[in-house]
Design an enzyme around this catalytic site. Structure first.
Site, PDB file in Angstrom:
ATOM      1  N   HIS A 166       0.830  -1.200   0.000  1.00  0.00           N
ATOM      2  CA  HIS A 166       0.000   0.000   0.000  1.00  0.00           C
ATOM      3  C   HIS A 166       0.862   1.246   0.000  1.00  0.00           C
ATOM      4  CE1 HIS A 166      -3.306   2.716   1.398  1.00  0.00           C
ATOM      5  NE2 HIS A 166      -3.954   1.966   0.521  1.00  0.00           N
ATOM      6  N   HIS A 199      -4.859   6.106  -5.660  1.00  0.00           N
ATOM      7  CA  HIS A 199      -6.071   6.727  -5.099  1.00  0.00           C
ATOM      8  C   HIS A 199      -6.471   7.924  -5.962  1.00  0.00           C
ATOM      9  CE1 HIS A 199      -4.205   4.588  -1.718  1.00  0.00           C
ATOM     10  NE2 HIS A 199      -5.453   4.280  -1.418  1.00  0.00           N
ATOM     11  N   HIS A 232      -7.423  -2.048  -5.121  1.00  0.00           N
ATOM     12  CA  HIS A 232      -7.652  -2.621  -3.794  1.00  0.00           C
ATOM     13  C   HIS A 232      -8.275  -4.022  -3.885  1.00  0.00           C
ATOM     14  CE1 HIS A 232      -6.984   1.614  -2.677  1.00  0.00           C
ATOM     15  NE2 HIS A 232      -6.510   1.121  -1.555  1.00  0.00           N
ATOM     16  N   HIS A 245     -15.077   6.069   2.857  1.00  0.00           N
ATOM     17  CA  HIS A 245     -13.792   5.382   2.975  1.00  0.00           C
ATOM     18  C   HIS A 245     -12.768   6.186   3.789  1.00  0.00           C
ATOM     19  CE1 HIS A 245      -9.677   5.221   1.097  1.00  0.00           C
ATOM     20  NE2 HIS A 245      -9.745   4.013   1.613  1.00  0.00           N
ATOM     21  N   HIS A 248     -10.862   5.512   7.705  1.00  0.00           N
ATOM     22  CA  HIS A 248      -9.419   5.563   7.936  1.00  0.00           C
ATOM     23  C   HIS A 248      -9.074   6.544   9.054  1.00  0.00           C
ATOM     24  CE1 HIS A 248      -7.083   3.347   4.848  1.00  0.00           C
ATOM     25  NE2 HIS A 248      -8.167   3.462   4.096  1.00  0.00           N
ATOM     26  N   PHE A 256      -1.736   6.910   4.473  1.00  0.00           N
ATOM     27  CA  PHE A 256      -1.621   5.831   3.486  1.00  0.00           C
ATOM     28  C   PHE A 256      -0.374   4.960   3.693  1.00  0.00           C
ATOM     29  CE2 PHE A 256      -4.313   8.068   0.021  1.00  0.00           C
ATOM     30  CZ  PHE A 256      -5.446   7.430   0.465  1.00  0.00           C
ATOM     31  N   HIS A 261     -11.381  -2.512   3.795  1.00  0.00           N
ATOM     32  CA  HIS A 261     -11.391  -2.502   2.327  1.00  0.00           C
ATOM     33  C   HIS A 261     -12.240  -3.612   1.720  1.00  0.00           C
ATOM     34  CE1 HIS A 261      -9.463   0.881   0.494  1.00  0.00           C
ATOM     35  NE2 HIS A 261      -8.861   1.033   1.668  1.00  0.00           N
TER      36      HIS A 261
HETATM   37 CU1  C2O Z   1      -5.581   2.539  -0.376  1.00  0.00          CU
HETATM   38 CU2  C2O Z   1      -8.162   2.843   2.102  1.00  0.00          CU
HETATM   39  O1  C2O Z   1      -6.697   3.147   1.057  1.00  0.00           O
END
Ligand code: C2O
Length: 599
Positions: A183, A204, A213, A334, A338, A355, A368
């Site tokens: 990631h 992203h 993902h 999303h 995070h 990230f 995810h």
């Molecule tokens: Cu690649 Cu939720 O981030």
């Protein structure tokens, strides 16, 4: 800049600058937005040589579509990657190629607020042999379970698998650390576009978000299954879009479990309810109100976004600037999840709040999986445009992952569109948000609000052509509409959208600002359950290694349902309110306008 300075309590009304319409000849628009970008003949030639006849046809028709769409994008002032492709006859195939691992560079992680910075090595082990992906053979579709519903037997297997993954040596590409680094590498500037050494690869903020993902989880799951000798093993999903899933699932909070991560916000342990509209501060809503707010966020982001580009995000091709624009779910909720999980006491909001470190929290993968599940659900909702892109630049974009045998595999987006071809789907659970359509704050205010608005706007400071604006306080902007009272068919063919262009901010800053339409009440805050709430813009801190390179992206919000719900489809203008929630004063916006999305 700074043109919004005013007494803090007085909102400003800024009529947006005149629309650039598509009547302006293409060339004159193009010349304004000239972007230097090397044309890599070799890589493009390669792609078209490989294409089969059928693909070639697709490529041709999609390049036509692309020109159509580009007209729209230019109408929006879409600056990204448009110029070369229009002027370059060979540019009909420009998928993002899998990165060259031998050119991978260390990432740098910074925090503008504290002035700290560190170097993070997150490149994978190098391998010379690359295998092209083949869909797996399997005899039954496996269902990924909701994490809050798993039984003891499942938990034992999952725990064992994670334990074994964590026990692999750090230089094994299947180890917990190396998998987390995947990631980091794809999201923090470790790779360039092949043939474009100045363009960093960022998966992203674009149409690569869902497919990247999906594959990442797929290989992670295969590795776990291999470690426990169970090829049918599936990972759980964090079902945060339904009420019983709106806390961190129990299986992740036992400090002795390999599913635990200590770098999480201590205030957000169960039974604390997750806030899908999270902006860095505690909202203190009752449980009931929090559920309502969360379900309203879900409804808006899933139901009102009706086309591939609105859902997936903006097109992103070889050589393009990174981060052209997020799709609905990536942006919201999303990001909120995070940020809500990440530990604010850590210098870079580790683990989930940045990230580079997000993959170090086992909860990331359950988060995810739910995002991935929403992709399946979105395509199953009614609406003829709830489909994936057919653009071959998307379909042929590729990534590299290590598989369960530590082989390096090259995958293409086209191979992951249906999760069932990868052998899995999701346990069926209730979808409560389908019934949570937001409602207008002030019912009955509909027609005639246009003139009410005009009367009100006279009482406020009006500044013309004030863009770019710095979002350091609430800002109101009057935005003209070009098409009114559209028919149902017209609305189905073209979604009316609000576009905020050239949103600029340091990449390492957490941001959230909200966008409301025709919302004149400054006393009570607008909430996701109100129709006036059009959406939010968010950023999860991350870095690229070009010093000083800011995130420069756009936000596209669908309006058709909202205009209908507020009964303002006949109005000449809408009034847009922008409210900074996190990262106040750190974001600037280049322009704002209404346009139409046809994809
Ligand atoms: Cu690649 Cu939720 O981030």
């Amino acid at each position: 800049m700074g043109s919004t300075v005013n007494s803090p309590s007085t909102p400003i009304i800024i009529p947006s600058s005149p629309l650039q319409t598509s009547f302006i000849p293409k060339t004159s628009q193009l010349s304004i937005f000239k972007k230097k970008k090397p044309f890599n003949f070799a890589s493009k030639k390669l792609v078209s040589c490989k294409a089969s006849d059928r693909n070639q046809k697709n490529a041709d028709s999609s390049s036509l579509n692309r020109f159509d769409r580009r007209d729209i994008l230019l109408g929006l002032g879409g600056l990204y990657g448009a110029t070369n492709l229009v002027s370059d006859p060979f540019a009909s195939a420009a998928p993002i190629a899998a990165p060259d691992l031998s050119l991978c560079e260390n990432s740098t992680v910074t925090s503008s607020s504290s002035g700290t910075s560190m170097t993070v090595p997150c490149c994978p082990p190098k391998a010379t042999n690359i295998i092209d992906f083949k869909p797996p053979r399997f005899s039954n579709i496996r269902l990924r379970p909701a994490a809050h519903l798993v039984d003891a037997n499942y938990l034992e297997k999952f725990t064992k698998a994670m334990e074994l993954m964590k026990a692999l040596p750090d230089d094994d590409p299947r180890s917990f650390r190396q998998q987390a680094n995947v990631h980091c590498a794809y999201c923090n500037g470790a790779y360039d576009h092949v043939g474009f050494p100045d363009q960093q690869l960022q998966i992203h903020f674009s149409w690569l978000f869902f497919p990247f993902h999906r594959f990442y989880l797929y290989f992670y799951e295969r590795i776990l299954g291999k470690l426990i000798g169970d090829p049918n093993f599936v990972m759980p999903f964090w079902n945060w879009d339904s009420t019983p899933g709106m806390v961190i699932p129990d299986i992740y909070v036992d400090p002795t479990s390999p599913l635990y991560d200590e770098k999480r916000n201590v205030d957000h342990q169960p039974p604390k309810m997750l806030d899908l509209d999270y902006a860095g501060t505690e909202e203190l809503l009752s449980k009931r109100d929090q559920i309502k707010s969360n379900l309203s966020v879900m409804y808006r982001q899933m139901v009102t976004y009706k086309t591939p580009s609105l859902f997936h995000g903006a097109a992103y091709r070889a050589g393009d600037n990174p981060s052209p624009g997020m799709g609905s779910v990536e942006n919201n909720p999303h990001t909120a999840v995070h940020r809500w999980v990440g530990d604010k006491r850590e210098p870079f909001s580790e683990d989930m709040g940045n990230f580079y470190s997000a993959g170090r929290d086992p909860l990331f993968y359950a988060h995810h999986c739910n995002v991935d599940r929403l992709w399946n659900i979105w395509k199953s909702l009614p609406g003829k445009k709830r489909t994936d892109f057919t653009d071959t630049d998307w379909l042929d974009s590729s990534f590299l992952f290590y598989d369960e045998n530590a082989n390096l595999v090259r995958v293409k987006v086209r191979d992951c569109l249906n999760s069932r071809t990868l052998g899995y789907d999701y346990q069926k659970v209730n979808i409560p948000w389908l019934k949570n359509k937001p409602t207008p704050r002030r019912p009955g205010r509909g027609s005639g609000s246009g003139s009410a608005m005009a009367a009100e706007s006279n009482t406020k400071t009006v500044i013309r052509n004030a863009f770019p604006i710095v979002l350091d306080k609430l800002v109101r902007i009057e935005v003209p509409r070009t098409k009114k009272s559209r028919t149902k068919v017209e609305k189905e063919n073209e979604e009316e959208v609000l576009v905020l262009q050239n949103i600029r901010v340091d990449r390492d800053v957490a941001v959230k600002f909200d966008v409301y339409i025709n919302d004149e009440d400054d006393e009570t805050p607008t909430e996701p359950e109100d129709s006036e709430f059009a959406g939010s813009f968010t950023n999860i801190p991350h870095n690229h290694h070009n010093p000083g390179e800011k995130l420069d992206t756009k936000l596209t919000l669908p309006l058709s349902d909202l205009l209908e719900d507020l009964d303002i489809e006949r109005d000449d203008n809408i009034v847009v309110t922008l409210v900074p929630k996190e990262g106040k004063g750190l974001v600037s916006i280049g322009n704002i306008k209404i346009d139409f999305v046809r994809d």
